[in-house]
Design a protein around this motif. Structure first.
Motif, short mmCIF file in Angstrom:
data_model
loop_
_atom_site.label_atom_id
_atom_site.label_comp_id
_atom_site.label_asym_id
_atom_site.label_seq_id
_atom_site.Cartn_x
_atom_site.Cartn_y
_atom_site.Cartn_z
N ARG A 83 48.65 43.03 22.35
CA ARG A 83 49.97 42.54 22.78
C ARG A 83 50.82 43.67 23.36
O ARG A 83 51.85 43.41 23.97
CB ARG A 83 50.73 41.95 21.58
N CYS A 84 50.42 44.91 23.15
CA CYS A 84 51.25 46.07 23.51
C CYS A 84 51.71 46.03 24.98
O CYS A 84 50.91 45.81 25.88
CB CYS A 84 50.46 47.35 23.27
N ILE A 85 53.01 46.26 25.19
CA ILE A 85 53.52 46.32 26.57
C ILE A 85 53.87 47.77 26.95
O ILE A 85 54.59 48.00 27.92
CB ILE A 85 54.73 45.38 26.78
N ARG A 86 53.37 48.74 26.17
CA ARG A 86 53.48 50.17 26.50
C ARG A 86 54.94 50.61 26.71
O ARG A 86 55.27 51.27 27.70
CB ARG A 86 52.68 50.50 27.78
N CYS A 87 55.78 50.23 25.75
CA CYS A 87 57.19 50.63 25.87
C CYS A 87 57.44 52.00 25.25
O CYS A 87 58.43 52.66 25.55
CB CYS A 87 58.08 49.59 25.21
N GLY A 88 56.58 52.41 24.33
CA GLY A 88 56.74 53.72 23.68
C GLY A 88 57.69 53.72 22.50
O GLY A 88 57.90 54.77 21.87
N ALA A 89 58.28 52.56 22.16
CA ALA A 89 59.27 52.55 21.06
C ALA A 89 58.65 53.01 19.75
O ALA A 89 59.31 53.69 18.95
CB ALA A 89 59.85 51.14 20.89
N CYS A 90 57.39 52.66 19.52
CA CYS A 90 56.77 53.04 18.24
C CYS A 90 56.71 54.57 18.11
O CYS A 90 56.98 55.11 17.04
CB CYS A 90 55.39 52.40 18.09
N MET A 91 56.37 55.27 19.20
CA MET A 91 56.31 56.73 19.08
C MET A 91 57.71 57.35 19.05
O MET A 91 57.93 58.37 18.41
CB MET A 91 55.42 57.35 20.16
N PRO B 118 51.87 55.78 17.04
CA PRO B 118 51.32 54.63 16.31
C PRO B 118 50.43 53.72 17.18
O PRO B 118 49.39 53.26 16.70
CB PRO B 118 52.56 53.89 15.82
N ILE B 119 50.83 53.50 18.43
CA ILE B 119 49.96 52.63 19.26
C ILE B 119 48.62 53.32 19.50
O ILE B 119 47.57 52.67 19.50
CB ILE B 119 50.65 52.21 20.59
N GLY B 120 48.64 54.63 19.66
CA GLY B 120 47.37 55.36 19.82
C GLY B 120 46.51 55.25 18.57
O GLY B 120 45.29 55.04 18.66
N VAL C 205 60.28 48.21 15.23
CA VAL C 205 60.88 48.34 16.57
C VAL C 205 59.98 47.79 17.67
O VAL C 205 60.41 47.68 18.82
CB VAL C 205 61.25 49.80 16.90
N CYS C 206 58.76 47.45 17.35
CA CYS C 206 57.83 46.98 18.40
C CYS C 206 58.31 45.65 18.97
O CYS C 206 58.48 44.69 18.24
CB CYS C 206 56.42 46.83 17.81
N PRO C 207 58.55 45.59 20.29
CA PRO C 207 59.12 44.37 20.86
C PRO C 207 58.20 43.16 20.74
O PRO C 207 58.67 42.02 20.83
CB PRO C 207 59.34 44.74 22.34
N VAL C 208 56.92 43.38 20.56
CA VAL C 208 55.99 42.24 20.45
C VAL C 208 55.39 42.16 19.03
O VAL C 208 54.37 41.53 18.81
CB VAL C 208 54.88 42.30 21.52
N LYS C 209 56.09 42.81 18.11
CA LYS C 209 55.78 42.68 16.67
C LYS C 209 54.31 42.94 16.31
O LYS C 209 53.69 42.16 15.58
CB LYS C 209 56.21 41.30 16.18
N ILE C 210 53.76 44.00 16.85
CA ILE C 210 52.38 44.36 16.48
C ILE C 210 52.41 44.97 15.07
O ILE C 210 53.17 45.91 14.82
CB ILE C 210 51.78 45.36 17.48
N PRO C 211 51.59 44.45 14.16
CA PRO C 211 51.59 45.01 12.80
C PRO C 211 50.80 46.32 12.76
O PRO C 211 49.68 46.39 12.24
CB PRO C 211 50.90 43.90 11.99
S1 SF4 Z 1 56.32 49.63 20.28
FE1 SF4 Z 1 54.77 48.02 20.39
S2 SF4 Z 1 54.74 47.44 22.55
FE2 SF4 Z 1 55.79 49.39 22.44
S3 SF4 Z 1 54.17 50.94 22.80
FE3 SF4 Z 1 54.34 50.69 20.58
S4 SF4 Z 1 52.85 49.10 20.08
FE4 SF4 Z 1 53.16 49.00 22.29
#
Ligand code: SF4
Length: 471
Positions: A313-321, A342-344, A373-379
């Motif tokens: 679902r990740c949209i590569r926003c970078g919020a998690c990092m 975290p996405i990595g 903070v993940c906009p698409v709620k990835i656990p």
């Molecule tokens: S916050 Fe969620 S959508 Fe954004 S980069 Fe991280 S995993 Fe992907």
């Protein structure tokens, strides 16, 4: 890009003693997280948008074949071509073939993490084709021979003084005494250097933030406008992107765009949002004569239907990092591959293998901020937890860790024994800990090498919990 994630412990240790990096990473105290919080506070329906976006992505991933085929058909209808790449090698060879058939000598590149994933620049260079990054951050990294350290702000680890020194070293045709003190000076100089690239490139290669099945459009967002120039000025535009980027409709893409900028940089919308639908039509004033989309799988489809699917679902926003305490401590290069933070940690084991990326899911405090903070709620913590289990099941962790986990499991499965042992251990450690802390402890070198371990005081958590529950 060659993965170096297996060296994470050594790379993280180096990062912790790098003063320039430490200074750069303090930007997180005042930058993206603060801006995101402000943008979210100004949008009352933000939570509802997150739920809607999660639903759209889940639906699309459940019918990915259908939406990708619909996307392909619409691209063809508009005069473009879609190429399917099973892995990085296939994607490279498709792009090399397209470039060679067109006798391309110069390629302008918009920012594309997927092109880092497949090591495209090195492959083009080996074939005698010059590829120039046109995103300012990526341009700086290309000059330095470095890879991005963040998916949204690739040169975040650098100071403006470092960049000024790189420009003086590289742009030797410019007056040596020119002022380069301000970010605007650097921007103007890069813009001047890149102008000729935009005008002379044979091919423009960009990534895509989203693909729209309904229209066959690809969408990219930038804050510099370099994406627009990359895809409209050269005679051929190649979009290189992962298969998970497709959404069903334009309305769905708009929903994602509302979340993307706010989550990434705290902007309401990114400065430039460009939709490309096929090549230039007869009555268009500009645009490429050819439009190609390379759809990369590279391990993504293997996640469909598994408990890790949600990572797609990740949209590569970078919020998690931007919110991760581990990323803040070690920066992106420590992760050793394209997608850090975290996405990595959740995605890289799927793309480069658990053996190579096994340290990344362990580099987490499980504070849960990334998921919140993940906009698409990835656990993300749940997925990292699952990768830790896979690491254990595949016997990839060192024997001391496996034995420690085995011993812990032995007690954890026997609550009475666990309570007895922990209360004895607490008392003994409390008595032994001189001045309230230990300078070293067996099996705890990872902690005590760099700081003291506090001696336990008072009662165990479980005994206090029991009292409170019954009290
Ligand atoms: S916050 Fe969620 S959508 Fe954004 S980069 Fe991280 S995993 Fe992907």
């Amino acid at each position: 890009m060659q993965p170096h994630s297996a060296d994470f412990p050594a790379r993280a240790a180096d990062a912790l003693t790098d003063p320039e990096l430490r200074r750069a990473l303090t930007k997180f105290k005042t930058g993206f997280p603060v801006n995101r919080a402000r943008a979210v506070a100004n949008l009352p329906e933000f939570e509802a948008l997150r739920d809607a976006a999660k639903a759209v992505k889940d639906h699309t991933l459940s019918h990915l074949d259908h939406y990708l085929e619909a996307f392909e058909a619409r691209v063809r209808d508009s005069g473009g071509h879609v190429h399917w790449a099973r892995d990085a090698a296939e994607a490279r060879s498709i792009i090399l073939r397209l470039a060679t058939e067109r006798d391309a000598r110069l390629i302008a590149k918009g920012k594309s993490m997927v092109s880092e994933e497949i090591g495209l620049n090195a492959a083009l260079e080996a074939a005698g084709i010059k590829a120039v990054e046109t995103d300012l951050g990526e341009y700086i990294l290309q000059i330095r021979g470095e890879v991005p350290s963040h998916i949204v702000a690739p040169a975040l680890h650098l100071s403006k003084e470092q960049v000024a020194a790189d420009f003086r070293r590289t742009h030797t045709h410019l007056p040596p005494d020119r002022p380069l003190d301000q970010p605007t000076d650097l921007l103007a100089e890069a813009r001047g250097e890149l102008r000729d690239v935009f005008l002379n490139a044979d091919i423009g290669i960009t990534g895509a933030n989203f693909l729209v099945a309904e229209t066959g459009s690809t969408i990219i967002v930038t804050n510099e406008g370099n994406g627009d120039l990359t895809q409209t000025l050269p005679r051929c535009h190649i979009v290189l992107t992962g298969i998970e980027k497709v959404v069903p409709t334009l309305a769905d893409a708009t929903l994602m765009l509302r979340l993307l900028a706010r989550s990434a940089t705290g902007q309401e919308i990114t400065a430039y949002t460009t939709f490309s639908t096929g090549p230039r039509r007869a009555d268009d004033a500009d645009g490429p004569r050819e439009f190609h989309v390379v759809l990369l799988d590279n391990g993504r489809s293997a996640l469909l239907g598994t408990e890790m699917q949600e990572v797609l679902r990740c949209i590569r926003c970078g919020a998690c990092m931007n919110h991760c305490p581990v990323y803040h401590a070690v920066g992106g290069h420590a992760y050793g591959w394209v997608y850090p933070g975290p996405i990595g940690a959740a995605l890289d084991p799927a793309l480069i293998g658990v053996k190579e990326a096994r340290h990344l899911p362990n580099a987490s405090t499980f504070c849960g901020k990334c998921e919140s903070v993940c906009p698409v709620k990835i656990p993300l913590p749940k997925i990292m937890h699952r990768w830790r289990e896979v690491e254990f099941e595949k016997r990839l962790s060192p024997p001391s860790v496996r034995q420690g986990l085995w011993a812990w499991g032995l007690f954890a499965k026997r609550p009475r024994l666990y309570r007895l042992i922990t209360s004895i251990a607490m008392r003994v450690m409390g008595l032994m800990g001189k001045e309230g802390s230990f300078k070293s402890l067996p099996l705890a070198g990872g902690w005590t090498d760099t700081r003291d371990f506090p001696a336990p005081q008072g009662r165990t958590f479980q005994s206090m919990y029991k009292d409170r529950r019954h009290g």
